[in-house]
Design an enzyme around this catalytic site. Structure first.
Site, PDB file in Angstrom:
ATOM      1  N   ASP A 208       0.867  -1.182   0.000  1.00 45.49           N
ATOM      2  CA  ASP A 208       0.000   0.000   0.000  1.00 45.49           C
ATOM      3  C   ASP A 208       0.903   1.231   0.000  1.00 45.49           C
ATOM      4  O   ASP A 208       1.510   1.573   1.016  1.00 45.49           O
ATOM      5  CB  ASP A 208      -0.903  -0.030   1.233  1.00 45.49           C
ATOM      6  N   GLY A 210       1.496   4.943   0.175  1.00 43.59           N
ATOM      7  CA  GLY A 210       0.763   6.093   0.692  1.00 43.59           C
ATOM      8  C   GLY A 210      -0.375   5.618   1.573  1.00 43.59           C
ATOM      9  O   GLY A 210      -1.541   5.871   1.292  1.00 43.59           O
ATOM     10  N   LEU A 233       5.312   8.628   4.303  1.00 45.25           N
ATOM     11  CA  LEU A 233       6.389   9.578   4.600  1.00 45.25           C
ATOM     12  C   LEU A 233       6.017  10.486   5.765  1.00 45.25           C
ATOM     13  O   LEU A 233       6.756  11.412   6.083  1.00 45.25           O
ATOM     14  CB  LEU A 233       6.713  10.420   3.359  1.00 45.25           C
ATOM     15  N   GLU A 236       3.557  11.279  11.709  1.00 46.59           N
ATOM     16  CA  GLU A 236       2.276  11.307  12.434  1.00 46.59           C
ATOM     17  C   GLU A 236       1.387  10.146  12.000  1.00 46.59           C
ATOM     18  O   GLU A 236       0.801   9.446  12.835  1.00 46.59           O
ATOM     19  CB  GLU A 236       1.579  12.645  12.173  1.00 46.59           C
ATOM     20  N   CYS A 394     -11.986  23.193  -3.380  1.00 45.47           N
ATOM     21  CA  CYS A 394     -11.826  21.886  -4.017  1.00 45.47           C
ATOM     22  C   CYS A 394     -13.176  21.296  -4.401  1.00 45.47           C
ATOM     23  O   CYS A 394     -13.314  20.697  -5.476  1.00 45.47           O
ATOM     24  CB  CYS A 394     -11.066  20.945  -3.089  1.00 45.47           C
TER      25      CYS A 394
END
Length: 448
Positions: A208, A210, A233, A236, A394
């Site tokens: 997976d 991301g 990356l 948290e 968005c």
């Protein structure tokens, strides 16, 4: 010009498409903005009050919302002309652009139903050419920079995301089969849709790329009995996802690591990437798909779920690039497929989700507004205005502009998936029945 004027605005000379009034004075049209807004606003009514007190109205007064805004800085009209999204977003964040009638979503509805007018304006055409020339430098995501860009957004407080996401923290487009689903139901259907396309079997090794807060990886392990490795990356997200795996009792079959996809060395039966490809950048598309091919077993299948655009290649809006997703870009399919073709992978299925993200963002915006006071406790008023502008802008881009979501299924072999796509619906129906049986066993029934 009255609200009930039935004149066809599109046939009028440009100078007659606005109604200029003043707070106690006779005045000329708004400097810089009147010609642009006269072309842009084709539905509803936009009333603009500038810093000098001039009032100018745009639009036919029908077919859309009525909005009144006040520009509190004398330099704002010129800045909006030169950089519309950047200037408008920053002014909204700083309070030098305020909405006195209607809502932010109403305003963005008016401004995004005729976006071509911005491109036709001479300044807009020049701006577009400059952005296209610079877009590769804006999208450079080498290893160190990629980590910095991801941290900018995804290492924000987890408490913030809890205010507007579903319980599983799915931070990507949901799947609305009817349009009447709750956010939780639509996100569950998204995961089910992805599982069906992956053609999973117990014991398969899944990568997976991301993995976010781990919701999809945990779902694949729990429902399909897969062994999943999640790459992220974000420190948290890594911490939160690892804790979730331990709590769920799945740490033996799900592991999360802080690693760039380019650093992965193992091979897998399946690869999935949801909401990560937007952070790759055009210059690295070939690397991304070459990596997918290298990491896939010979009979492997991959699925890439990402935001794209229905118009030709372009660039990321400056405000979004500066404040929300540095290094991000949502590509045209022509850019994506060119890289896929060079990788030697087979495209075995493509699906376009058109309004699904608009509905997802509507839910997020409404939830954020309901919890806005809590977001202000975590950050401050300026951050809250930035975040609501992000969500509303968005949504407008997906509802009225060229943005969409694509799901591309890929394989190394042409016969890796069935001859027709009937298996997708078949597997989803089977998963729905299995979920119903699980609900009955634990004594749970869905609400009305």
């Amino acid at each position: 010009m009255s609200e009930h004027d039935t004149t066809d605005m599109s046939t009028q000379p440009l100078s007659e498409r606005w109604d200029v009034r003043s707070e106690g004075m006779v005045c000329a049209p708004l400097p810089f903005l009147s010609p642009l807004l006269g072309q842009l606003i084709r539905t509803g009514r936009l009333t603009v009050v500038d810093a000098a007190g001039r009032i100018c109205r745009f639009g036919p007064g029908r077919g859309g919302p009525h909005v009144t805004v006040r520009l509190r800085s004398p330099t704002l009209p010129l800045r909006i002309l030169l950089r519309p999204s950047l200037a408008l977003g920053e002014a909204y964040m700083d309070g030098t652009f305020t909405i006195e009638e209607g809502t932010l979503r109403d305003l963005l509805h008016l401004c995004t139903t005729n976006l071509e007018a911005l491109d036709r304006h001479p300044v807009g055409a020049l701006r577009g050419e400059l952005d296209r020339l610079l877009r590769r430098s804006h999208q450079k995501n080498r290893l160190r920079r990629a980590r910095v860009n991801v941290a900018h957004h995804y290492d924000l407080s987890g408490g913030l995301f809890d205010l507007f996401l579903d319980e599983d923290r799915q931070y990507s487009c949901a799947y609305f089969q009817t349009g009447n689903e709750t956010l939780e139901e639509a996100q569950e259907k998204k995961k089910r849709h992805i599982r069906a396309k992956l053609l999973l079997a117990p014991g398969m090794r899944v990568l997976d790329i991301g993995s976010g807060w781990g919701g999809l990886a945990l779902d694949l392990a729990r429902t399909a009995k897969a062994n999943v490795t999640g790459l992220t990356l974000s420190q948290e997200q890594l911490t939160a996802a690892s804790e979730r795996a331990a709590i769920a009792g799945l740490k033996d079959c799900v592991r999360f690591v802080l690693r760039d996809y380019r650093e992965e060395q193992e091979t897998y039966d399946r690869i999935v990437s949801v909401g990560m490809f937007e952070h790759v950048g055009v210059a690295d598309y070939r690397t991304f798909f070459d990596t997918l091919r290298q990491r896939l077993n010979p009979d492997g299948v991959a699925l890439v779920h990402a935001i794209g655009r229905a118009d030709p290649p372009g660039s990321t809006e400056p405000w979004l690039r500066k404040y929300i997703f540095p290094g991000g870009y949502c590509p045209a399919l022509s850019e994506v497929l060119a890289a896929v073709e060079r990788s030697g992978l087979w495209v075995t299925d493509i699906e376009i989700l058109r309004l699904h993200y608009a509905e997802t963002l509507r839910h997020w915006f409404e939830r954020f507004q309901a919890n806005r006071h809590r977001a202000k406790e975590i950050y401050d008023e300026r951050f809250c205005r930035m975040w609501e502008f992000y969500l509303a802008a968005c949504e407008a881009a997906f509802r009225h502009g060229p943005m969409m979501v694509f799901q591309i299924q890929l394989a190394r072999r042409r016969d890796a998936v069935p001859l027709t796509r009937d298996y997708i619906a078949d597997r989803e129906r089977s998963a729905t029945r299995a979920a119903g049986r699980r609900d009955v066993r634990i004594g749970w029934t869905p609400g009305p």
